[in-house]
Each structure stands twice: as C-alpha cells, then as structure tokens.
Write an enzyme that holds these catalytic residues in place. Structure first.
Site, PDB file in Angstrom:
ATOM      1  N   GLU A 264      -4.967   9.477  -1.409  1.00  0.00           N
ATOM      2  CA  GLU A 264      -3.770  10.210  -1.852  1.00  0.00           C
ATOM      3  C   GLU A 264      -3.961  10.721  -3.282  1.00  0.00           C
ATOM      4  OE1 GLU A 264       1.013   9.256  -2.506  1.00  0.00           O
ATOM      5  OE2 GLU A 264      -0.449   7.618  -2.396  1.00  0.00           O
ATOM      6  N   LYS A 330       3.939  15.538   2.575  1.00  0.00           N
ATOM      7  CA  LYS A 330       4.653  14.267   2.739  1.00  0.00           C
ATOM      8  C   LYS A 330       6.154  14.496   2.851  1.00  0.00           C
ATOM      9  CE  LYS A 330       5.027   9.644   0.687  1.00  0.00           C
ATOM     10  NZ  LYS A 330       4.624   8.770  -0.426  1.00  0.00           N
ATOM     11  N   CYS A 382       0.834   7.272   2.283  1.00  0.00           N
ATOM     12  CA  CYS A 382       1.297   6.069   1.583  1.00  0.00           C
ATOM     13  C   CYS A 382       2.515   5.436   2.249  1.00  0.00           C
ATOM     14  CB  CYS A 382       1.558   6.411   0.115  1.00  0.00           C
ATOM     15  SG  CYS A 382       1.789   4.954  -0.941  1.00  0.00           S
TER      16      CYS A 382
END
Length: 510
Positions: A264, A330, A382
């Site tokens: 990430e 995301k 994440c």
C-alpha cells in the site's frame, strides 16, 4: 455475590478473550470469555448486569485494540497518556454493544440458548455498520484452526461468531445445571447433543469441495516487502532511497516472476508526480513479460479526489498511463487515519487529528475486477480486508484471487498486524479464493483457499517472497449468498421460540 466480585470476573473474562485471537491463538478461551459475558448478562440485578457487561467490553476492547496507541503516539504526535486515553475512549464506545446485548437479554428475560447468539449477531452487525463500522475482534476469527472452521464457508465469520456464542451458551447452561443440587439431566443431555450436532455439521461441511484449484491458471508471484520505517516513509530526504529500494527489489525479481506486487502507498509521492519513474518501469517490465502492481496515492485530475489506489504496470495490451481505467480505489477508509469525520471541527484541535495522508476520498463500493496477467483480482486495501461483505459483493465467478496490500508499519511491533493477518485468512476461507497479501513491514504472506498460510515472510526485514499459486474455480455458499442464510436461520429460530412460548401459554390457560 458481591458486586465488586461480579465486576472483577467481568473484566477478567473480557480481557482474557483477546488471548483467543492471533498471535496467541488460544481459541478455547473464546468460549470462556463469552460464557463469562452470558453469566454477567443473566445477573438477577439489572443494574449490576449492565455495569458488568460494559466493564467486560471495556476490558476486552482496551486490550484488544491497544495497538492503536502506536500510530496515535508515534505518528500522530500525541503524548503517550493521550494516546492511551483515546484507545480507552474507543473501547468505551465499542463496549456499548456488549452493554446492548445485556440490556436485550434482561429486557426480554432470555432463557433460550438459541436467542443468545441471535441477539449477539444483532449487536455485532450494528458494531460493524454504525459510523461506517469497526468489526474488529469478532469471535468467529478465533475458530480458523478449529473443528468449527468449515462453517465459515456456509455462513461467513458472522455465522461462525454466532456458533461460538451458541456453544458458549450451551457450555454456560451445562455448567449451571451441573452446579445445581437438582440436576435436570434431560437438559444436560440435550445440550450435549447440540454440541455434537454442531461439530458434525462442521465435519460434513469440511468434506464438501465447493472450490477447486485450476493449475492452468497458476502464477509465479513475488511480493515485495520494502520495510520502510513509518518515520522515514514521508521524509523528503529519504524519498530517493525508498525509490532505490523498490527498484532494486523489483529488478532482482524480474527473471523469476510473472507478477510483482508492492504494498500500500509504496512510493511516497503522488503518483501524478512520478510519471517518468513509472513509465520507465512500464518499459522494463514489458520487455521482461512481467507485470507490476503498485499501491499508490493518486490525485484524480478530473474530479480532484485524492485516492488510495492500486495500478498495474507492464501490460503491453493495456500500457500504464495516469488515467488508466484498470485502477482500484479504496472504498472503506479508516476514520481519522485516512479521513477525518467532522473535519472542520476536529482538525484545528491538534496533531492527533492531522495524521499524514488523512484526506483521502472513497472509491466506489462495487468496482470491476482488477486485471493483471490475464487474471482477475478482487482487491482490498489494508482496513478493507476486515469487511467480508464488501469483498463478497465485489467477488465475481470469474475472480481468480483476492489481493490485499497494506502498510502495518503504523502499528509497530504490536498484536495489530497479527490480528489483521488472521482476518485476511478468514476472507480466503469464506470466499474460497487464495489471498495474496503484500505489506510494507509484514506480515507478507500467501494464503490458500482454505485459509492456511502457505508462504510467509518475516516481519521487519527488507525482502521479497515468491510463490507459485493457482487460481480457484467454483463458489462457496457464503460467496454466493453472503449472510442471508444466517439471517434466515436466526429468523426461524426466533419464530420457533416465539411459537413455542405462545403454545405453552395457551396450554397453561387451557
């Protein structure tokens, strides 16, 4: 029993519950912890029961999410006592859900063993939904390496949590009966049979093969773990050293990889500002027939959005460019870490509300599969990996792998990354897809479709991890239906319980 002793037992059983999760993995403690909560919830003094259940939750969550103080203190600049205070405040909020569980048990004078897990499922659903949700530390995760694990393919982690609470209620009832002078042996035998039925259901489920590997769709994948310290990650003086580390690790992997994956936000700059670096990487990877996935921070030039994203580089048919459509953005952002609720009110209050890179905007809930090496990936960046329903909605029959990239350097050498890995394993088991997990400092790993770790890199080491992994075909019941079967089961249990109570009432009257 004296109230202070009730409160002590509540805090003890709540705190011990954390040991059931990774990295401790003492899974039988999950039943002890929840049995303690049930014992508290059934206390004849309502006020005592409510206070004790809040203390159970406060103890459980304060210990279970204490790793948050690392990012608040070390990277948010808050004094240590403030960081711990904020963790306790969060734990106090999360403890409201066990408190709600006890309130409902007291309000409806619950006796039926099936209703305890039904109420718990409701409160856990709310915990995972209210204020965007924080479904961390669901007890179903503790059962990954137990005889009950296969139930996750039917009902997901919520269903596994349901059964853990049911078993805990059965154990509580058995112990209560055995401690009574006049034992009701029929109840004891019935409860024992219930445990046997649950174990049998899991055994039957584990023998069913919902998904199969497809060796023809195998990839040699290399995961790059740069091990960039969080203190240095956004330091301008360390920028070129970071680029050099990743360039070197990628170069070392080109000759034995089909696909290389970076973690990430691997490159500490806006993707828009490092186009020459990425275009050069596109050419090098393309010449070698390798593709490279990179987690980037991207500024959408048309909408002005700052996105936490993944892009693919090296595909000759879909060459990389800044406005590529083959991008995942995301959706589920971390409150305060990636965006600040009530931003105008809270940001002026101090550095704790101004962590680096805390001004992201969300991508869409449902996004197309991410494409690389003629394979389809269902991504989660994440924090998103903890939301099983989001991945279940995004999974397609054509999806070959689940991809998750992360930067757990935020949480140092704490239990947080291990809990995070445990949840990634659950997603593999639920959805019947291998999970590929690339992280900055660890825990980088390959997870098979049964939720087992097949390759793992050590934490806090600059390294790469290469593994040949095959895609899977087929769908688990949970992948197809989500939590609908669980909710149907709960509705039937509540209906049968209500009808039973109505019949008994009529018989007494008649």
């Amino acid at each position: 029993m004296k109230n202070y002793l009730v409160y002590f037992i509540a805090m003890l059983t709540g705190g011990l519950g954390v040991l059931a999760f990774s990295p401790f993995d003492l899974w039988p403690i999950a039943y002890l912890s929840l049995a303690g909560l049930i014992w508290v919830a059934k206390n004849p003094q309502k006020k005592t029961a409510l206070r004790a259940s809040f203390l159970w939750g406060l103890s459980f969550f304060s210990i279970g999410v204490n790793w948050l103080n690392v990012s608040i203190h070390q990277f948010g600049g808050a004094p240590l006592f403030v960081s711990y205070l904020l963790v306790i405040l969060l734990a106090g909020y999360l403890a409201l859900y066990p408190l709600l569980f006890t309130y409902l048990v007291q309000r409806f004078k619950v006796q039926s063993l099936a209703i305890f897990p039904a109420i718990w499922t409701l409160t856990e659903f709310l915990r995972g939904w209210v204020f965007t949700g924080f479904p961390w530390l669901q007890f179903g995760y503790t059962q990954l390496d137990t005889p009950f694990a296969a139930l996750a393919t039917l009902f997901g982690v919520e269903g596994l949590t349901f059964f853990v609470m049911w078993v805990s209620a059965v154990i509580f009832s058995l112990v209560s009966q055995l401690m009574q002078s006049k034992k009701q042996w029929l109840i004891i035998v019935t409860h024992s049979l219930l445990l046997a039925v649950m174990l049998g259901l899991s055994a039957v489920t584990s023998s069913l093969k919902f998904v199969q590997e497809n060796p023809q769709k195998s990839l040699n994948i290399t995961l790059v773990q740069g091990n960039i310290e969080q203190q240095l990650k956004w330091d301008p003086n360390y920028f070129y050293q970071t680029l050099d580390i990743y360039q070197r690790l990628i170069s070392q992997s080109l000759d034995h990889s089909d696909l290389i994956i970076l973690p990430e936000a691997a490159l500490p700059a806006l993707e828009n500002h490092i186009q020459p670096y990425l275009q050069n990487l596109q050419q090098v990877a393309q010449d070698k027939g390798v593709e490279v996935m990179i987690g980037t921070v991207y500024q959408d030039e048309t909408k002005g959005k700052l996105l936490n994203s993944i892009v693919n580089i090296g595909n000759a048919e879909m060459p990389y460019h800044i406005n590529t459509e083959n991008r995942y953005a995301k959706h589920h952002l971390v409150p305060f870490g990636e965006y600040v609720p009530l931003e105008k009110l809270l940001r002026p209050l101090g550095s704790v509300f101004n962590l680096p890179m805390s001004a992201f905007e969300s991508g869409d809930v449902i996004q197309p599969p991410f494409l690389a090496k003629n394979s389809r990936f269902t991504p989660a960046i994440c924090y998103e990996i903890i939301f099983g329903s989001q991945l279940q909605q995004n999974l397609r029959k054509q999806s070959d792998f689940i991809l998750t990239i992360s930067n757990d350097a935020w949480f140092g050498d704490s239990i947080g990354p291990w809990q995070h890995l445990q949840m990634a394993r659950m997603r593999a088991l639920e959805l019947g897809r291998p999970v590929i997990r690339a992280t900055n400092t660890g825990i980088t790993a390959f997870i098979d479709a049964q939720g087992k770790i097949v390759a793992q890199a050590p934490q806090f080491v600059e390294t790469t991890l290469t593994h040949k992994i095959a895609a899977t075909e087929g769908m688990t019941p949970y992948a197809m239906l989500g939590s609908k079967p669980l909710y149907l089961l709960i509705c039937l249990l509540v209906l049968f319980r209500s009808l039973g109570a109505l019949v008994r009432k009529k018989l007494k009257q008649g």
